[in-house]
Design a protein around this motif. Structure first.
Motif, PDB file in Angstrom:
ATOM      1  N   LYS A   1       0.852  -1.204   0.000  1.00  0.00           N
ATOM      2  CA  LYS A   1       0.000   0.000   0.000  1.00  0.00           C
ATOM      3  C   LYS A   1       0.882   1.247   0.000  1.00  0.00           C
ATOM      4  CE  LYS A   1      -4.181  -1.538   2.369  1.00  0.00           C
ATOM      5  NZ  LYS A   1      -3.823  -2.892   2.791  1.00  0.00           N
ATOM      6  N   ASN A   2       0.457   2.259  -0.785  1.00  0.00           N
ATOM      7  CA  ASN A   2       1.181   3.528  -0.739  1.00  0.00           C
ATOM      8  C   ASN A   2       0.660   4.355   0.446  1.00  0.00           C
ATOM      9  OD1 ASN A   2      -1.204   4.795  -1.534  1.00  0.00           O
ATOM     10  ND2 ASN A   2      -0.635   4.801  -3.699  1.00  0.00           N
ATOM     11  N   HIS A   3       1.203   5.546   0.631  1.00  0.00           N
ATOM     12  CA  HIS A   3       0.832   6.343   1.805  1.00  0.00           C
ATOM     13  C   HIS A   3      -0.654   6.689   1.830  1.00  0.00           C
ATOM     14  CE1 HIS A   3       5.217   7.745   2.731  1.00  0.00           C
ATOM     15  NE2 HIS A   3       4.928   6.569   3.247  1.00  0.00           N
ATOM     16  N   LYS A   4      -1.189   7.068   0.654  1.00  0.00           N
ATOM     17  CA  LYS A   4      -2.603   7.467   0.589  1.00  0.00           C
ATOM     18  C   LYS A   4      -3.492   6.277   0.994  1.00  0.00           C
ATOM     19  CE  LYS A   4      -5.731   9.768  -2.644  1.00  0.00           C
ATOM     20  NZ  LYS A   4      -6.609   8.672  -3.106  1.00  0.00           N
ATOM     21  N   GLN A   5      -3.151   5.118   0.485  1.00  0.00           N
ATOM     22  CA  GLN A   5      -3.943   3.911   0.816  1.00  0.00           C
ATOM     23  C   GLN A   5      -3.825   3.553   2.294  1.00  0.00           C
ATOM     24  OE1 GLN A   5      -1.904   1.645  -2.231  1.00  0.00           O
ATOM     25  NE2 GLN A   5      -3.792   1.350  -3.399  1.00  0.00           N
ATOM     26  N   MET A   6      -2.638   3.769   2.859  1.00  0.00           N
ATOM     27  CA  MET A   6      -2.450   3.479   4.296  1.00  0.00           C
ATOM     28  C   MET A   6      -3.284   4.426   5.158  1.00  0.00           C
ATOM     29  SD  MET A   6      -0.702   0.871   5.181  1.00  0.00           S
ATOM     30  CE  MET A   6      -0.559   1.264   6.936  1.00  0.00           C
ATOM     31  N   ILE A   7      -3.311   5.704   4.774  1.00  0.00           N
ATOM     32  CA  ILE A   7      -4.119   6.684   5.526  1.00  0.00           C
ATOM     33  C   ILE A   7      -5.598   6.264   5.474  1.00  0.00           C
ATOM     34  CG2 ILE A   7      -4.918   9.103   5.602  1.00  0.00           C
ATOM     35  CD1 ILE A   7      -2.037   9.057   6.427  1.00  0.00           C
ATOM     36  N   GLU A   8      -6.048   5.829   4.288  1.00  0.00           N
ATOM     37  CA  GLU A   8      -7.448   5.381   4.145  1.00  0.00           C
ATOM     38  C   GLU A   8      -7.729   4.173   5.042  1.00  0.00           C
ATOM     39  OE1 GLU A   8      -7.714   4.748  -0.070  1.00  0.00           O
ATOM     40  OE2 GLU A   8      -7.756   6.931  -0.465  1.00  0.00           O
ATOM     41  N   GLU A   9      -6.749   3.260   5.133  1.00  0.00           N
ATOM     42  CA  GLU A   9      -6.906   2.063   5.966  1.00  0.00           C
ATOM     43  C   GLU A   9      -7.013   2.449   7.453  1.00  0.00           C
ATOM     44  OE1 GLU A   9      -7.062  -0.615   4.019  1.00  0.00           O
ATOM     45  OE2 GLU A   9      -7.359  -2.126   5.588  1.00  0.00           O
ATOM     46  N   ILE A  10      -6.196   3.417   7.867  1.00  0.00           N
ATOM     47  CA  ILE A  10      -6.239   3.878   9.267  1.00  0.00           C
ATOM     48  C   ILE A  10      -7.616   4.468   9.570  1.00  0.00           C
ATOM     49  CG2 ILE A  10      -5.311   5.609  10.896  1.00  0.00           C
ATOM     50  CD1 ILE A  10      -2.589   5.218   9.350  1.00  0.00           C
ATOM     51  N   LYS A  11      -8.141   5.252   8.596  1.00  0.00           N
ATOM     52  CA  LYS A  11      -9.465   5.866   8.778  1.00  0.00           C
ATOM     53  C   LYS A  11     -10.527   4.770   8.938  1.00  0.00           C
ATOM     54  CE  LYS A  11     -12.233   9.678   7.971  1.00  0.00           C
ATOM     55  NZ  LYS A  11     -13.232   9.161   8.890  1.00  0.00           N
ATOM     56  N   LYS A  12     -10.440   3.745   8.105  1.00  0.00           N
ATOM     57  CA  LYS A  12     -11.416   2.634   8.187  1.00  0.00           C
ATOM     58  C   LYS A  12     -11.347   1.956   9.557  1.00  0.00           C
ATOM     59  CE  LYS A  12     -10.979   1.177   3.415  1.00  0.00           C
ATOM     60  NZ  LYS A  12     -10.338   0.110   2.630  1.00  0.00           N
ATOM     61  N   ILE A  13     -10.128   1.726  10.037  1.00  0.00           N
ATOM     62  CA  ILE A  13      -9.957   1.053  11.338  1.00  0.00           C
ATOM     63  C   ILE A  13     -10.486   1.936  12.464  1.00  0.00           C
ATOM     64  CG2 ILE A  13      -8.238   0.158  12.975  1.00  0.00           C
ATOM     65  CD1 ILE A  13      -6.541  -0.655  10.478  1.00  0.00           C
ATOM     66  N   SER A  14     -10.164   3.218  12.385  1.00  0.00           N
ATOM     67  CA  SER A  14     -10.639   4.148  13.414  1.00  0.00           C
ATOM     68  C   SER A  14     -12.172   4.204  13.402  1.00  0.00           C
ATOM     69  CB  SER A  14     -10.024   5.520  13.144  1.00  0.00           C
ATOM     70  OG  SER A  14     -10.717   6.499  13.848  1.00  0.00           O
ATOM     71  N   ASP A  15     -12.773   4.259  12.203  1.00  0.00           N
ATOM     72  CA  ASP A  15     -14.245   4.285  12.088  1.00  0.00           C
ATOM     73  C   ASP A  15     -14.848   3.001  12.659  1.00  0.00           C
ATOM     74  OD1 ASP A  15     -14.078   6.729  10.938  1.00  0.00           O
ATOM     75  OD2 ASP A  15     -14.477   6.069   8.878  1.00  0.00           O
ATOM     76  N   TYR A  16     -14.202   1.869  12.364  1.00  0.00           N
ATOM     77  CA  TYR A  16     -14.706   0.581  12.876  1.00  0.00           C
ATOM     78  C   TYR A  16     -14.731   0.598  14.414  1.00  0.00           C
ATOM     79  CZ  TYR A  16     -15.119  -4.363  13.943  1.00  0.00           C
ATOM     80  OH  TYR A  16     -15.543  -5.562  14.469  1.00  0.00           O
ATOM     81  N   ILE A  17     -13.652   1.118  14.993  1.00  0.00           N
ATOM     82  CA  ILE A  17     -13.580   1.169  16.462  1.00  0.00           C
ATOM     83  C   ILE A  17     -14.680   2.087  17.007  1.00  0.00           C
ATOM     84  CG2 ILE A  17     -12.156   1.941  18.422  1.00  0.00           C
ATOM     85  CD1 ILE A  17      -9.686   1.001  16.816  1.00  0.00           C
ATOM     86  N   LEU A  18     -14.862   3.242  16.375  1.00  0.00           N
ATOM     87  CA  LEU A  18     -15.882   4.189  16.848  1.00  0.00           C
ATOM     88  C   LEU A  18     -17.285   3.597  16.713  1.00  0.00           C
ATOM     89  CD1 LEU A  18     -14.559   7.561  15.360  1.00  0.00           C
ATOM     90  CD2 LEU A  18     -14.575   6.866  17.760  1.00  0.00           C
ATOM     91  N   GLU A  19     -17.567   3.020  15.541  1.00  0.00           N
ATOM     92  CA  GLU A  19     -18.911   2.483  15.292  1.00  0.00           C
ATOM     93  C   GLU A  19     -19.253   1.309  16.192  1.00  0.00           C
ATOM     94  OE1 GLU A  19     -18.779   1.676  11.114  1.00  0.00           O
ATOM     95  OE2 GLU A  19     -18.570   3.829  10.694  1.00  0.00           O
ATOM     96  N   ASN A  20     -18.240   0.543  16.549  1.00  0.00           N
ATOM     97  CA  ASN A  20     -18.510  -0.640  17.366  1.00  0.00           C
ATOM     98  C   ASN A  20     -18.311  -0.377  18.855  1.00  0.00           C
ATOM     99  OD1 ASN A  20     -19.028  -3.051  15.399  1.00  0.00           O
ATOM    100  ND2 ASN A  20     -17.475  -1.748  14.469  1.00  0.00           N
ATOM    101  N   ASN A  21     -18.059   0.893  19.143  1.00  0.00           N
ATOM    102  CA  ASN A  21     -17.933   1.326  20.530  1.00  0.00           C
ATOM    103  C   ASN A  21     -16.941   0.482  21.341  1.00  0.00           C
ATOM    104  OD1 ASN A  21     -18.448   2.962  22.662  1.00  0.00           O
ATOM    105  ND2 ASN A  21     -20.246   1.828  23.387  1.00  0.00           N
ATOM    106  N   HIS A  22     -15.837   0.207  20.714  1.00  0.00           N
ATOM    107  CA  HIS A  22     -14.810  -0.556  21.417  1.00  0.00           C
ATOM    108  C   HIS A  22     -13.855   0.399  22.124  1.00  0.00           C
ATOM    109  CE1 HIS A  22     -15.873  -4.430  19.836  1.00  0.00           C
ATOM    110  NE2 HIS A  22     -15.959  -3.922  18.632  1.00  0.00           N
ATOM    111  N   ASN A  23     -13.268  -0.065  23.175  1.00  0.00           N
ATOM    112  CA  ASN A  23     -12.312   0.775  23.891  1.00  0.00           C
ATOM    113  C   ASN A  23     -10.884   0.548  23.409  1.00  0.00           C
ATOM    114  OD1 ASN A  23     -14.265   1.885  25.608  1.00  0.00           O
ATOM    115  ND2 ASN A  23     -14.260  -0.015  26.810  1.00  0.00           N
ATOM    116  N   THR A  24     -10.753  -0.180  22.319  1.00  0.00           N
ATOM    117  CA  THR A  24      -9.414  -0.500  21.832  1.00  0.00           C
ATOM    118  C   THR A  24      -8.611   0.774  21.551  1.00  0.00           C
ATOM    119  OG1 THR A  24     -10.570  -2.228  20.643  1.00  0.00           O
ATOM    120  CG2 THR A  24      -8.210  -1.993  20.206  1.00  0.00           C
ATOM    121  N   HIS A  25      -7.395   0.787  22.041  1.00  0.00           N
ATOM    122  CA  HIS A  25      -6.516   1.938  21.820  1.00  0.00           C
ATOM    123  C   HIS A  25      -5.798   1.758  20.484  1.00  0.00           C
ATOM    124  CE1 HIS A  25      -4.198   5.402  23.159  1.00  0.00           C
ATOM    125  NE2 HIS A  25      -3.125   4.806  22.675  1.00  0.00           N
TER     126      HIS A  25
END
Ligand code: ZN
Length: 306
Positions: free
Chosen positions: A114-138
């Protein structure tokens, strides 16, 4: 955490094991992790959620995480390269997930495709998943190759800073500064820690991940502490080594790091004698792997009080 407390974050079960060919049986890993916790280690990166075919040494990570979270007062961290890995880590109960982000785009493409842009998108997806699922994962992102890349060489500081800003905007809670290649030196560490803290906020950069490829690991750790870093990654007996530098440990050696901190009056909560005895588990389980570090072999200084 007061300024005399340093958290030593053990990464041997992940970074160490992924660098060697031997596959440690799951039961031995559990025994090892428990022994680390009993010695006073409060955070362990226990594995990586990557396909079995890529790193067979860490194929049992889900089981290891499920076991490790039953140990009281232990923060269980796991490395994840993408959303799929993050979901598996969260479902297994990991308290902390760490995404490696190569500041060298060439290394990123080679490593995770993955290039940098794709990695940033992946981080956003992971962060959204954590927020939507109300997990306390750091969620934290490790800026890998931040001091230089073994494929393209120097990484401009401004690029590291700008990537850190984008990563924080994408939803990471924290940045970890990672000297994947052992290119850092105390001056560079000081400068980059200072600049990053000034840019993303003092409380958003607390951790550093160091490799001892050129023997500067402990000096770099000390420079980082002087700049306000409070969490230092290390690996017991420096297992893994460095394939490009025979004789060099992989990560900085936990036993030596804890001795340095303890001798200087920092509180790590770790019992050195119990820590040294873990080498026996490793030498039996991994008879072909060298164990690194000086303090365990030399013993503590005569009359040492700790
Ligand atoms: Zn590493």
């Amino acid at each position: 955490m007061n300024n005399k407390q340093i958290l030593v974050s053990e990464v041997g079960p992940r970074d160490g094991l992924q660098s060697i060919d031997s596959i440690l049986p799951t039961e031995i890993k559990k025994q090892w992790i428990l022994a680390l916790a009993n010695a006073g280690i409060q955070e362990i990166e226990v594995g990586s959620f990557v396909p079995k075919s890529l790193i067979p040494q860490l194929a049992d990570t889900a089981e290891i995480v499920k076991y490790a979270i039953t140990i009281p007062n232990l923060t269980v961290a796991a490395l994840v390269p993408n959303l799929k890995g993050a979901i598996n880590a969260i479902k297994s109960g990991a308290h902390k997930i760490s995404i490696p982000f190569s500041t060298s785009e060439t290394h990123s493409i080679k490593n995770v495709n993955k290039n940098h842009k794709q990695m940033i998108e992946e981080i956003k997806k992971i962060s959204d998943y954590i927020l939507e699922n109300n997990h306390n994962t750091h969620l934290e992102v490790a800026l890998a190759t931040a001091f230089g890349c073994s494929i393209i060489g120097e990484i401009p500081e401004d690029l590291v800073i700008s990537l850190a800003e984008q990563i924080m905007k994408a939803g990471s809670k924290e940045i970890v500064l990672s000297d994947t290649t052992g290119y850092g030196d105390p001056s560079k560490v000081r400068k980059l820690v200072r600049k990053l803290k000034a840019t993303i906020g003092d409380s958003k950069l607390n951790s550093i991940h160091l490799h001892n490829t050129r023997g500067l690991g402990l000096a770099n750790a000390f420079a980082a502490i002087e700049e306000g870093i409070t969490i230092i990654d290390s690996s017991i007996s420096g297992i893994g080594g460095c394939p490009f530098a025979p004789g060099a440990s992989g990560n900085i050696v936990t036993e030596d790091l804890v001795f340095m901190l303890d001798a200087m009056g920092f509180d790590t909560g770790i019992d050195l004698d119990k820590l040294f005895s873990i080498r026996d588990i490793l030498s039996k389980a991994l008879p072909d792997e060298p164990l690194y570090g000086y303090t365990a072999n030399a013993g503590l200084p005569l009359g040492y009080k700790h």
